[in-house]
Structures are given as C-alpha cells and as structure tokens.
Write an enzyme that holds these catalytic residues in place. Structure first.
Site, PDB file in Angstrom:
ATOM      1  N   LYS A 278       6.536  34.180  18.267  1.00 47.36           N
ATOM      2  CA  LYS A 278       7.713  33.459  17.761  1.00 47.36           C
ATOM      3  C   LYS A 278       8.579  32.944  18.917  1.00 47.36           C
ATOM      4  CE  LYS A 278      11.214  32.164  15.307  1.00 47.36           C
ATOM      5  NZ  LYS A 278      11.175  31.056  14.384  1.00 47.36           N
TER       6      LYS A 278
ATOM      7  N   CYS B 275      17.996  28.705  16.850  1.00 42.84           N
ATOM      8  CA  CYS B 275      16.672  29.202  17.260  1.00 42.84           C
ATOM      9  C   CYS B 275      16.321  28.761  18.671  1.00 42.84           C
ATOM     10  CB  CYS B 275      15.619  28.683  16.296  1.00 42.84           C
ATOM     11  SG  CYS B 275      16.038  29.019  14.594  1.00 42.84           S
TER      12      CYS B 275
END
Ligand code: SAJ
Length: 432
Positions: free
Chosen positions: A215, A269
């Site tokens: 991720k 993010c």
C-alpha cells in the site's frame, strides 16, 4: 460460492473508506454495524443520510439503511468479522500515528470470540497488523492469537489495504484487485473468503507485512512520478517553456508516461503515506523523501509566482479557482490549492475571491482575511486576475471568449489556449 450472509460484520470507522465499504457489504446481504466515535456521523447514517460527498453513496446508504442491513452505533457489538478503517495521520515530525487503530482494537477486544476475523484496512506502517495482534493477545489471553506458538489460532487477523480513488470509490471497491496479507496463511485464506463475497477484482494473498508495504509503495510510486512532473514544471517556468507541451511530446515515446504537474500534491494518502516509508528507513528512503519535498515546495513556487502576477496589477481583484485537493470532489484535506489560496488571502486580503463549487462556506483557513466565496460567473464579471488551482470540469468549460482578456496563472494547464500576452509567463512579465 453461496453468500455467507448470516455473518454479522462490524466496520469500525465510518469515513471516506469505512462508510462506502460498510454500505457495499450491506448491499451484498450481510448485516452490517458501522461504528464511529462521532455521534453526529452515527445519527446521520442511521437516518439514511451521508456526511461525505461521494458518487452514488447517498442512494446506496439510504437503501441499505431502509432495508435494515446497515445501522450505526458508537458502541461495538459481537460480530463475526471486524473491519478497521480508521485514520492513520502523521504527526508534526512525520511519524505515523497508529493510535486510532490500537483504540479500535481495544474497543473490539471485549466482544471478540473464537472464529472471528479481524481485518485492518487503514494505511499502516509495516508491522502494525502484528501490533494489533500483540495488543489483542494481551487484552484477551483466553483466545489463541495467530502466529503465536504452534497451536491453531482461535481468531484470524489480516491486513487488506483499500486502493480506491475518491470520486470512484464504489466502482473501485468492487472492481479493483485486492491484496490480502494474513498474519498466517490461514488468516489470509479466511479474509479472502470474506472479500470474495463482494469484490469482483482478483484477490491475491500474501503476508501482512508485505501487504502493508505494498500500500505504501503504491502511493509513493505515484508521489515520485508527480514530483518528476512538478520539478519539470518549475524548470520549464524558468526556461519559459510550456511544460504541458513538452510532456505531451515526450509521452509520444512508447516507454515514457509523465504525469501532470499541478500546484502540489494533496489528499490524505499520497501526500502522507510516503512519510511512513521514510520514517521506517530514513537513511535509505532518499528518493521518496525528496519527492515529498519537491511536491511540497511546488506550493511555495506557485504562491510566489502568483504573487508576481498579482503585484504587476495593483488593486485588481483576484479569482482563485478551486480549493479541493483534486478535480470534481469536495475533499480539501492536505489540499495544495487551499494552501496557496489561503496564503494569497493572507497577503492580499479582500482582493482575493475564491471560486469553489464544492464548498458551501469558506474553510476556517480564510477566517479574518476578508476573502470571499463567489461563483464562477461573478468571478468572470469582476476579476481581471485568475489563478487556476483545481481542474474542476466547470472551470474547464469556460470558453476562451469569456476569459480572453484575463491575466491568468494556470497551474493545471486547463486554459492553455489563453492568449500569450495575458498568461503568467516571462513574456507577460516583460509586457506589464
Ligand atoms: N496529481 C497531480 N498530477 C497527476 C495526478 C495527480 O498533481 O498527474 C495530484 C492531484 O491533483 C492530487 C494528488 O495528486 O492533489 C493525489 O490525487 P490522485 O488522484 O493521484 O490520488 P488520490 O489521493 O485521490 O488517491 C490515491 C490513489 N493511489 C494511487 O493512485 C496509487 C488511490 O488508488 C488510493 O486508494 C488512495 O490514494 C488512498 O486512499 O491511498
């Protein structure tokens, strides 16, 4: 495979990821409890409404709540699957803060029972899933935890990051491939069985640490590539080149695919996750750190360059187009546009007019500056100076004849047909 919809699922954290995920799982037929610390969020969801803007989410939530498949509470209840989707912010010194994840684990531990599955979806530094396991082992010594000793574990714990793009969350939640990392292979298999019931993309299993790193790597990869585009744009500004033209031409090469420059990188993010890698290995994460610095520095470059255009036309009202962190969404987190516009508002006060179709009121960053929110038509009528910060469709659709006489600094390259004499280029600076 028949749906195992007798199972009850608790989703802890009803934010941008948790709420759409909870609603989709509920639509698959599971009984879902959404848990959030905010009673406002809980009340909103229980009334069938949403507290965040996301394509098609309102109708979906309304449907699953009215059918009784989704309800919300501030308290966790006994469930078969617990899915944790809480924030992992970075602190001032760029260290990841996993306290919300550990709080969620503490919250669910009293109701945990044998055969339950716990899945962490929050972006997490490598090793976090194991920390969750260790905390649960400490709080529930009566349950055998995975990866601790040879005996078969009573519960399964896995990490499965979300990968969805804001604005396309519901589509991507179903269609994107998922990477599922178990503390043990058995944990991964149990989590896989769960995801297969509502995900159409391929689900690939691995271990928890590899999934955590995957991720972080995905978002760092994008940050590094955007940094390349942003660095090019600063160099092009100095050389008085149109960076979009150069990128367009370079991308004709079969193995070159440069991304688009902008006022910086925003969102919760890409502007944050690379720091998790830097924090875990500061000595070796040199490129990743530099990319973060390049993207953050772009915000200052845009502010300085916009100021030069504004200073050349004293007293004129300035329209700043967009505050969101990217096009066509209402999310202002870590937004470079918001940072540039608020700095301009602090420097130029009530000369600054903000155009943001996705904001009902100005964010608190503008308090006391005198800047005001106006619509695009009023901006075209009253402002000779334009700073384009977000490529919302509504801005892209303004035809040239409505803006041909405006002085424009276009950080997103959406008005490249603007006449050269009013673009904020070296030619413009010589002319004024
Ligand atoms: N941006 C540019 N130039 C580009 C592309 C993006 O300046 O060419 C800027 C955007 O304007 C924005 C920022 O980058 O400020 C991030 O936007 P984005 O659309 O690239 O990504 P996010 O933050 O909306 O979502 C990302 C996605 N990650 C990747 O594409 C690798 C998404 O799949 C993740 O699920 C999400 O982060 C997340 O939650 O981690």
């Amino acid at each position: 495979m028949p749906l195992d919809t007798e199972k009850k699922v608790s989703v802890i954290g009803l934010g941008y990821i948790g709420l759409p995920t909870a609603a989709l799982i509920a639509r698959s037929g599971f009984k879902v409890l959404g848990v959030d610390v905010s009673s406002h969020v809980v009340d909103t969801v229980n009334s069938g409404k949403v507290h965040i803007e996301e394509v098609d989410l309102d109708g979906l939530v309304q449907g699953v709540v009215s059918r009784g498949n989704l309800r919300a509470s501030t308290q966790v209840e006994e469930s078969d699957v617990f899915l944790i989707a809480v924030p992992t912010p970075v602190s001032e010194d760029r260290a990841p803060d996993i306290s919300y994840i550990l709080d969620a684990a503490r919250m669910l531990s009293p109701v945990l029972k044998a055969d339950d599955v716990i899945i962490l979806e929050s972006t997490s530094p490598v090793g976090t899933t194991e920390k969750v396991r260790d905390l649960l082992a400490q709080l529930r010594p009566d349950l055998k935890m995975p990866g601790k000793g040879a005996a078969a574990a009573d519960v399964a714990i896995a990490y499965c990051p979300e990968r969805v793009l804001p604005g396309r969350i519901l589509v991507e939640l179903i269609n994107n491939d998922r990477c599922i990392g178990g503390i043990t292979p058995r944990c991964a298999r149990k989590a896989l069985t769960f995801y297969r019931q509502f995900v159409r993309g391929e689900c690939i299993t691995t271990n928890a640490r590899a999934a955590e790193m995957t991720k972080l790597v995905e978002n760092s990869y994008r940050d590094v590539n955007i940094a390349f585009a942003n660095e090019l744009s600063v160099i092009a500004d100095g050389l008085d080149l149109d960076v979009w033209e150069v990128i367009r031409l370079a991308n004709r090469h079969p193995r070159v695919n440069i991304l688009q420059p902008g006022p910086g990188v925003g969102g919760h993010c890409i502007a944050v996750d690379p720091w998790f890698i830097v924090h875990s290995d500061p000595e070796n994460a040199r490129l990743i750190r530099t990319a973060r610095e390049v993207n953050d520095a772009k915000i200052d470059h845009v502010f300085e360059r916009a100021s030069r255009m504004i200073d050349a036309i004293p007293g004129a009202p300035i329209a700043c187009l967009g505050l969101a962190f990217k096009a066509n969404i209402d999310d202002f987190r870590e937004s470079p546009a918001l940072k540039v516009a608020s700095q301009l508002a602090r420097r130029y006060g009530n000369r600054v007019k903000l155009v943001e179709p996705y904001a009902e009121a100005l964010p608190m960053e503008f308090a006391g500056t005198g800047a005001e929110l106006i619509d695009i038509d009023s901006a075209i009528e009253s402002c000779p100076l334009f700073v384009v910060l977000v490529d919302h469709d509504v801005f892209k659709s303004v035809p040239l004849d409505e803006r041909a006489d405006k002085h424009v600094y276009d950080t997103r390259g959406i008005w490249r047909d603007q006449p050269a004499q009013v673009q904020n280029t070296a030619a413009f600076r010589v002319a004024v």
